[in-house]
Scaffold this motif. Sequence first.
Motif, mmCIF file in Angstrom:
data_model
loop_
_atom_site.group_PDB
_atom_site.id
_atom_site.type_symbol
_atom_site.label_atom_id
_atom_site.label_comp_id
_atom_site.label_asym_id
_atom_site.label_seq_id
_atom_site.Cartn_x
_atom_site.Cartn_y
_atom_site.Cartn_z
ATOM 1 N N ARG A 13 0.919 -1.452 -0.075
ATOM 2 C CA ARG A 13 -0.199 -0.022 0.149
ATOM 3 C C ARG A 13 0.887 1.344 -0.068
ATOM 4 O O ARG A 13 0.529 2.261 -0.467
ATOM 5 C CB ARG A 13 -0.787 -0.062 1.107
ATOM 6 C CG ARG A 13 -2.163 -0.848 0.979
ATOM 7 C CD ARG A 13 -3.069 -0.391 -0.059
ATOM 8 N NE ARG A 13 -4.500 -0.771 -0.064
ATOM 9 C CZ ARG A 13 -5.290 -0.092 -0.342
ATOM 10 N NH1 ARG A 13 -5.051 1.321 -0.536
ATOM 11 N NH2 ARG A 13 -6.452 -0.643 -0.256
ATOM 12 N N ARG A 14 2.075 1.134 0.849
ATOM 13 C CA ARG A 14 2.938 2.381 0.958
ATOM 14 C C ARG A 14 3.622 2.531 -0.701
ATOM 15 O O ARG A 14 3.985 3.693 -0.863
ATOM 16 C CB ARG A 14 3.968 2.244 1.918
ATOM 17 C CG ARG A 14 3.425 2.287 3.155
ATOM 18 C CD ARG A 14 4.506 2.009 4.198
ATOM 19 N NE ARG A 14 3.717 1.975 5.763
ATOM 20 C CZ ARG A 14 4.230 0.986 6.648
ATOM 21 N NH1 ARG A 14 5.091 0.222 6.403
ATOM 22 N NH2 ARG A 14 3.506 0.890 7.587
ATOM 23 N N VAL A 16 1.973 2.353 -3.450
ATOM 24 C CA VAL A 16 1.137 2.559 -4.596
ATOM 25 C C VAL A 16 1.564 3.566 -5.451
ATOM 26 O O VAL A 16 1.819 4.605 -4.796
ATOM 27 C CB VAL A 16 -0.413 2.666 -3.974
ATOM 28 C CG1 VAL A 16 -1.281 3.484 -5.054
ATOM 29 C CG2 VAL A 16 -0.885 1.595 -3.682
ATOM 30 N N SER A 17 1.531 3.842 -6.680
ATOM 31 C CA SER A 17 1.819 4.755 -7.517
ATOM 32 C C SER A 17 0.887 5.549 -8.115
ATOM 33 O O SER A 17 -0.525 4.916 -8.262
ATOM 34 C CB SER A 17 2.958 4.399 -8.625
ATOM 35 O OG SER A 17 2.267 3.439 -9.269
ATOM 36 N N LEU B 29 1.179 12.272 -5.138
ATOM 37 C CA LEU B 29 1.378 10.559 -4.734
ATOM 38 C C LEU B 29 0.807 10.526 -3.352
ATOM 39 O O LEU B 29 0.089 9.680 -3.261
ATOM 40 C CB LEU B 29 3.138 10.417 -4.590
ATOM 41 C CG LEU B 29 3.218 8.986 -4.473
ATOM 42 C CD1 LEU B 29 2.285 7.946 -5.332
ATOM 43 C CD2 LEU B 29 4.577 8.784 -4.485
ATOM 44 N N PHE B 32 -3.093 10.890 -3.636
ATOM 45 C CA PHE B 32 -3.635 9.852 -4.396
ATOM 46 C C PHE B 32 -3.515 8.533 -3.579
ATOM 47 O O PHE B 32 -4.536 7.796 -3.319
ATOM 48 C CB PHE B 32 -2.772 9.370 -5.555
ATOM 49 C CG PHE B 32 -3.385 8.422 -6.514
ATOM 50 C CD1 PHE B 32 -4.303 8.564 -7.329
ATOM 51 C CD2 PHE B 32 -2.551 7.149 -6.353
ATOM 52 C CE1 PHE B 32 -4.910 7.373 -7.885
ATOM 53 C CE2 PHE B 32 -3.079 6.079 -7.021
ATOM 54 C CZ PHE B 32 -4.126 6.056 -7.856
ATOM 55 N N ARG B 33 -2.392 8.255 -2.871
ATOM 56 C CA ARG B 33 -2.382 7.028 -1.982
ATOM 57 C C ARG B 33 -3.555 7.154 -0.819
ATOM 58 O O ARG B 33 -4.165 6.283 -0.540
ATOM 59 C CB ARG B 33 -1.006 6.968 -1.352
ATOM 60 C CG ARG B 33 0.089 6.134 -2.100
ATOM 61 C CD ARG B 33 1.139 5.857 -1.425
ATOM 62 N NE ARG B 33 1.672 6.974 -0.436
ATOM 63 C CZ ARG B 33 2.818 7.408 -0.498
ATOM 64 N NH1 ARG B 33 3.665 6.833 -1.572
ATOM 65 N NH2 ARG B 33 3.186 8.256 -0.126
ATOM 66 N N PHE B 36 -6.936 6.637 -2.473
ATOM 67 C CA PHE B 36 -6.838 4.995 -2.746
ATOM 68 C C PHE B 36 -7.080 4.419 -1.601
ATOM 69 O O PHE B 36 -8.024 3.328 -1.412
ATOM 70 C CB PHE B 36 -5.504 4.734 -3.568
ATOM 71 C CG PHE B 36 -5.347 3.448 -3.971
ATOM 72 C CD1 PHE B 36 -6.418 2.650 -4.638
ATOM 73 C CD2 PHE B 36 -4.577 2.493 -3.635
ATOM 74 C CE1 PHE B 36 -6.602 1.665 -5.051
ATOM 75 C CE2 PHE B 36 -4.572 1.189 -4.125
ATOM 76 C CZ PHE B 36 -5.517 0.658 -4.770
ATOM 77 N N ARG B 42 -8.624 2.736 -7.880
ATOM 78 C CA ARG B 42 -7.826 3.766 -8.587
ATOM 79 C C ARG B 42 -8.461 4.830 -9.202
ATOM 80 O O ARG B 42 -8.004 6.035 -9.092
ATOM 81 C CB ARG B 42 -6.710 3.128 -9.457
ATOM 82 C CG ARG B 42 -5.449 2.358 -8.850
ATOM 83 C CD ARG B 42 -4.788 1.765 -9.640
ATOM 84 N NE ARG B 42 -3.857 2.948 -10.297
ATOM 85 C CZ ARG B 42 -2.675 3.148 -9.748
ATOM 86 N NH1 ARG B 42 -2.196 2.422 -8.504
ATOM 87 N NH2 ARG B 42 -1.941 4.159 -10.384
ATOM 88 N N ASP B 119 -8.158 -5.091 1.314
ATOM 89 C CA ASP B 119 -8.220 -4.135 0.995
ATOM 90 C C ASP B 119 -9.996 -3.665 1.243
ATOM 91 O O ASP B 119 -10.287 -2.594 1.650
ATOM 92 C CB ASP B 119 -8.035 -3.939 -0.624
ATOM 93 C CG ASP B 119 -6.669 -3.733 -0.986
ATOM 94 O OD1 ASP B 119 -6.013 -3.373 -0.105
ATOM 95 O OD2 ASP B 119 -6.392 -4.073 -2.181
ATOM 96 N N GLU B 137 -0.554 4.687 9.095
ATOM 97 C CA GLU B 137 0.248 3.305 8.824
ATOM 98 C C GLU B 137 0.572 3.345 7.228
ATOM 99 O O GLU B 137 1.672 2.512 6.886
ATOM 100 C CB GLU B 137 -0.760 2.015 8.922
ATOM 101 C CG GLU B 137 -1.252 2.061 10.287
ATOM 102 C CD GLU B 137 -0.007 1.627 11.110
ATOM 103 O OE1 GLU B 137 0.738 0.732 11.101
ATOM 104 O OE2 GLU B 137 0.324 2.388 12.161
ATOM 105 N N ILE B 138 0.066 4.104 6.452
ATOM 106 C CA ILE B 138 0.517 4.078 4.962
ATOM 107 C C ILE B 138 1.217 5.644 4.844
ATOM 108 O O ILE B 138 2.172 5.436 4.003
ATOM 109 C CB ILE B 138 -0.717 3.777 3.873
ATOM 110 C CG1 ILE B 138 -1.262 2.458 4.317
ATOM 111 C CG2 ILE B 138 -0.480 4.030 2.801
ATOM 112 C CD1 ILE B 138 -2.617 2.141 3.714
ATOM 113 N N GLU B 139 0.603 6.486 5.189
ATOM 114 C CA GLU B 139 1.213 7.785 4.731
ATOM 115 C C GLU B 139 2.419 8.019 5.942
ATOM 116 O O GLU B 139 3.240 8.930 5.566
ATOM 117 C CB GLU B 139 0.269 8.897 4.556
ATOM 118 C CG GLU B 139 -0.387 9.051 3.424
ATOM 119 C CD GLU B 139 0.257 8.787 2.152
ATOM 120 O OE1 GLU B 139 1.516 9.631 1.948
ATOM 121 O OE2 GLU B 139 0.107 7.714 1.231
ATOM 122 N N GLU B 140 2.190 7.293 7.010
ATOM 123 C CA GLU B 140 3.126 7.583 7.955
ATOM 124 C C GLU B 140 3.223 9.013 8.592
ATOM 125 O O GLU B 140 4.542 9.613 8.891
ATOM 126 C CB GLU B 140 4.668 6.861 7.758
ATOM 127 C CG GLU B 140 4.277 5.299 7.421
ATOM 128 C CD GLU B 140 5.720 4.688 6.915
ATOM 129 O OE1 GLU B 140 6.233 4.111 7.671
ATOM 130 O OE2 GLU B 140 5.882 4.949 5.754
#
Lengths: 40, 180
Positions: A13-14, A16-17, B29, B32-33, B36, B42, B119, B137-140
């Motif tokens: 997930r980190r 993802v582009s 980016l 978008f993440r 998402f 997407r 997901d 957790e994803i973008e931290e």
Amino acid sequence: MTDNPYEQWLAERRQVSAPAKLADYIMSQVANIERQRRDI
Amino acid sequence: VGIDDRELVRRALAGKTNDFRAIVDRHQLSLFRFAFGLLGNREDAEDVTQEVFLAAFVNLSSYDSTRATFSTWLFTITRNRCINLLKRKRPIILTDPNSIADGTSTDPIVRQELSQQLDCALAALPVEQCSAFVLAEIEELPYAEIAQIERTSLGTVKSRIYRGKQRLQSLFESAMKESK
């Protein structure tokens, strides 16, 4: 790379582009807005 | 390189569109993440990211750098747009934990299925938990910034992230137990 599937999923997930042309699409719409502003 | 967001915003407001391009390049980016992560596909994430930058461009003069960083402002707009879209599209059915694929498998197909199920599980979290989880957790991002984006207290953010992680991890544990 971790074997833990949860950690793997987070890592994916980190990574993802964004779509390749996203910035171009945005800037073409920005240009449209600017044109509209000038035309007013 | 080296030009901060506030300066880029100032230049964009002065009519230098190329500097807005620099803003887009810098933040697309992560936004978008985040979209998402919240929306789960997407196409919607791309649409929302475009809308966010256009809204930011149109309302650039209303950005107040004394209240939030530019990044926080963009994340807040993204969050609000995603929530509005989710309200129109939900309800989403939570994946049955017992149907989660075997988390120990090395089979790429099983792994892919597991990832897809996670997901779905992420998308099925309450939106506040999902948003805080993705930002942490994803973008931290730091919890303090997440609290600003979510417009809530630090304690609430920590609690949402904790509950979101617990929920997702429990899905894995259930799957592992089922497979034994």
